[in-house]
Motif scaffolding. Structure first.
Motif, mmCIF file in Angstrom:
data_model
loop_
_atom_site.group_PDB
_atom_site.id
_atom_site.type_symbol
_atom_site.label_atom_id
_atom_site.label_comp_id
_atom_site.label_asym_id
_atom_site.label_seq_id
_atom_site.Cartn_x
_atom_site.Cartn_y
_atom_site.Cartn_z
ATOM 1 N N SER A 158 0.844 -1.210 0.000
ATOM 2 C CA SER A 158 0.000 0.000 0.000
ATOM 3 C C SER A 158 0.865 1.240 0.000
ATOM 4 O O SER A 158 2.010 1.231 0.432
ATOM 5 C CB SER A 158 -0.922 0.022 1.226
ATOM 6 O OG SER A 158 -0.248 0.571 2.349
ATOM 7 N N SER A 201 5.453 5.388 10.709
ATOM 8 C CA SER A 201 6.231 6.569 11.094
ATOM 9 C C SER A 201 5.275 7.585 11.693
ATOM 10 O O SER A 201 4.055 7.438 11.570
ATOM 11 C CB SER A 201 6.957 7.162 9.878
ATOM 12 O OG SER A 201 6.021 7.657 8.947
ATOM 13 N N GLY A 211 8.071 10.969 7.945
ATOM 14 C CA GLY A 211 9.066 10.710 8.979
ATOM 15 C C GLY A 211 9.821 9.414 8.710
ATOM 16 O O GLY A 211 9.520 8.690 7.754
ATOM 17 N N LYS A 213 10.674 5.676 9.016
ATOM 18 C CA LYS A 213 9.740 4.587 9.303
ATOM 19 C C LYS A 213 10.430 3.393 9.969
ATOM 20 O O LYS A 213 11.617 3.156 9.790
ATOM 21 C CB LYS A 213 9.050 4.129 8.020
ATOM 22 C CG LYS A 213 9.896 3.259 7.097
ATOM 23 C CD LYS A 213 9.005 2.704 5.981
ATOM 24 C CE LYS A 213 9.734 2.432 4.693
ATOM 25 N NZ LYS A 213 10.644 1.346 4.649
HETATM 26 P P1 ADP Z 1 11.433 -0.235 1.562
HETATM 27 O O1 ADP Z 1 12.217 -0.018 0.335
HETATM 28 O O2 ADP Z 1 12.088 0.169 2.816
HETATM 29 O O3 ADP Z 1 10.797 -1.564 1.646
HETATM 30 P P2 ADP Z 1 9.181 0.993 0.346
HETATM 31 O O4 ADP Z 1 9.293 2.343 -0.232
HETATM 32 O O5 ADP Z 1 9.178 -0.192 -0.544
HETATM 33 O O6 ADP Z 1 10.255 0.835 1.475
HETATM 34 O O7 ADP Z 1 7.847 0.961 1.167
HETATM 35 C C1 ADP Z 1 7.462 -0.155 1.845
HETATM 36 C C2 ADP Z 1 6.164 0.151 2.592
HETATM 37 O O8 ADP Z 1 6.407 1.175 3.543
HETATM 38 C C3 ADP Z 1 5.039 0.684 1.718
HETATM 39 O O9 ADP Z 1 3.835 0.099 2.143
HETATM 40 C C4 ADP Z 1 5.046 2.163 1.971
HETATM 41 O O10 ADP Z 1 3.746 2.713 1.845
HETATM 42 C C5 ADP Z 1 5.496 2.252 3.393
HETATM 43 N N1 ADP Z 1 6.222 3.478 3.717
HETATM 44 C C6 ADP Z 1 7.196 4.065 3.008
HETATM 45 N N2 ADP Z 1 7.656 5.159 3.647
HETATM 46 C C7 ADP Z 1 6.944 5.246 4.801
HETATM 47 C C8 ADP Z 1 6.956 6.155 5.908
HETATM 48 N N3 ADP Z 1 7.791 7.175 5.970
HETATM 49 N N4 ADP Z 1 6.097 5.914 6.906
HETATM 50 C C9 ADP Z 1 5.244 4.880 6.880
HETATM 51 N N5 ADP Z 1 5.190 4.010 5.875
HETATM 52 C C10 ADP Z 1 6.028 4.180 4.849
#
Ligand code: ADP
Ligand code: MG
Ligand code: ZN
Length: 478
Positions: A158, A201, A211, A213
């Protein structure tokens, strides 16, 4: 203290319910003897080659269609390298750069109206095996069961658009409902066919930048997802309001203690050394194929809920419950074909039938009461042939014996007492035997009516027609 707002994005893994695994012919069935569903391919032996199970791709597309995604006609499988004992090849086959679905959305009903939560993507991947850590005599040993290795998964990611633990729970429940409608998975969190990682976050209210996460793992119920997120929001808000920072890391939910604990600092994508798997062809889908799969998608819960409210006059809450499982909604609409009493039948399903379904852990079509019987029962009550109270008795008997309401009513010689003369007789004797209450009623204590109704019902052994009893009592007591 500053006011913070939470930002949550979920990564949900769903096991697709194909008969066989995603890249070999082993059974994907859950619960078999450990390591009985394995072969050289899913055990990662050198020299073996994966072959894509087309049924897994079909189910991924069906999930994407049900979630409003853009289905990609061209997608690619990549290798994600990491070393862990339950991953026999030391890489997982997944889709990193060209996933099978992009976009999509899910509506959740927050109580303050509907919110649309956008999806980033859905990709296909294989599951890892399962580590079992020994206890008792086996303490200190770890075992690995490869039955789950290479079972097909989709990961549904999501956008970071959820704003509370409650919304995250609603999102998960809705996702489960939709995926069960299209029958791509049973989405059972306890058995692990639906698993959720929560990214959380916080940021000061009014701030638009995201923020730092934290990713939380290891929740295995809807309740624990909600609790873990609540805990994490509080932990981060407290850290920030005390001038501290939030470290980007992965944390594990400890359900017994109700806290999250650090597991590892977050790895970056380059740690995984993603690259296209040279053993697999790109996955190509034709328009015809996508259209054929689109025609398998049934009416989905949002649309069905709207229709139940519009066509049958149900409240939003009742409609929500009845569309929460496709089987409930199907059962309901089948019953309506026998007797068109939308509210009456809805009430019987929600109060009596779903209690049996939950108590006995049965499907709604397996209770011994087919839709025609509920319809018939409601018809008997509404026509006045039996009382509501007798209806409950008939229902209990039908659950026990599987007999039809008609047969039960006949066998038990049930009928509702609607004979005016007989009812007057009972009412008069009840009034005669309770002169004090009668006096008080006449002096204005009208709530005593219930007392008299109760006595008449008792006297008639529950058979008296309640509406008639009320009318006759009011008239006689005047
Ligand atoms: P990663 O590369 O660390 O796995 P992604 O960009 O693929 O991060 O995102 C993974 C999940 O984390 C997604 O569901 C995204 O919506 C959520 N997400 C990304 N940034 C944040 C944030 N700052 N706070 C909360 N959720 C986040
Ligand atoms: Mg990710
Ligand atoms: Zn295999």
């Amino acid at each position: 203290m500053k006011e913070f707002e939470a930002v949550i994005g979920l990564e949900v893994h769903v096991q697709l319910n194909t008969a066989s695994k995603i890249f070999c012919a082993c059974s994907a069935e859950f619960g078999a003897e450990p390591n009985s569903h394995v072969c050289p391919v899913c055990m990662g032996f050198p020299g073996t080659l994966p072959v894509l199970n087309k049924a897994a791709a079909d189910k991924a597309v069906q999930a994407g269609l049900a979630l409003g995604c853009n289905i990609q006609k061209f997608s690619i499988f990549d290798r994600k390298s990491y070393f862990y004992p339950d991953l026999p090849k030391a890489y997982q086959i997944t889709q990193m750069f060209y996933p099978i679905c992009l976009g999509g959305f899910l509506n959740i009903d927050t109580g303050n109206g509907e919110r649309r939560i956008n999806l980033t993507r859905i990709h296909m991947e294989e599951d890892a095996g399962k580590l079992i850590h020994g206890e008792g005599e086996a303490a200190g040993y770890s075992y690995v069961d490869f039955n789950r290795a290479s079972v097909p998964l989709i990961e549904i990611v999501s956008e970071p658009e959820l704003r509370s633990a409650e919304e995250a729970k609603l999102y998960l429940q809705k996702l489960r409902t939709v995926l069960r409608y299209v029958k791509v998975s049973d989405c059972n969190m306890e058995e692990g066919s639906l698993r959720c990682d929560a990214n959380v976050s916080v940021r000061p209210i009014g701030e638009t930048k995201l923020g730092t996460k934290v990713e939380i793992k290891n929740m295995n119920s809807f309740r624990s997802v909600q609790r873990a997120i609540e805990y994490e929001i509080a932990r981060q808000s407290e850290a920030l309001s005390e001038g501290g920072i939030v470290r980007q890391e992965t944390r594990l939910w400890d359900n017994d203690r109700g806290i999250t604990l650090p597991m590892r600092s977050k790895e970056n994508a380059h740690d995984y050394r993603y690259f296209p798997d040279p053993d697999l062809f790109p996955l190509k889908l034709t328009d015809e194929k996508i259209e054929r799969l689109r025609r398998t998608i049934p009416e989905l819960p949002d649309s069905r809920k709207g229709r139940f409210m519009g066509e049958y006059g149900l409240s939003a809450q009742d409609a929500d419950l009845l569309v929460s499982e496709k089987d409930y909604a199907d059962y309901y609409e089948t019953a309506l074909k026998t007797h068109k009493s939308p509210k009456g039948i809805a009430n019987w399903i929600m109060s009596e039938l779903l209690r049996v379904v939950n108590d006995k852990n049965l499907g709604i079509f397996e209770t011994g009461i087919p839709p025609e019987s509920i319809a018939k029962l409601v018809a008997l009550i509404e026509s006045g042939a039996i009382s509501g109270k007798q209806g409950k008795e008939v229902f209990a008997e039908a659950v026990k014996t599987g007999k039809t309401p008609d047969a039960i009513v006949r066998e038990k010689g049930m009928s509702q007492l609607s004979d005016k003369g007989e009812l007057y007789g009972i009412v008069e004797s009840v009034i005669r035997e309770n002169p004090n209450e009668t006096e008080r009623f006449k002096n204005g204590e009208e709530k005593l009516l219930g007392f008299f109704v109760g006595l008449v019902m008792k006297e008639s052994r529950g058979k008296a027609n309640p509406k008639m009893v009320n009318d006759i009592l009011k008239e006689t007591l005047k």
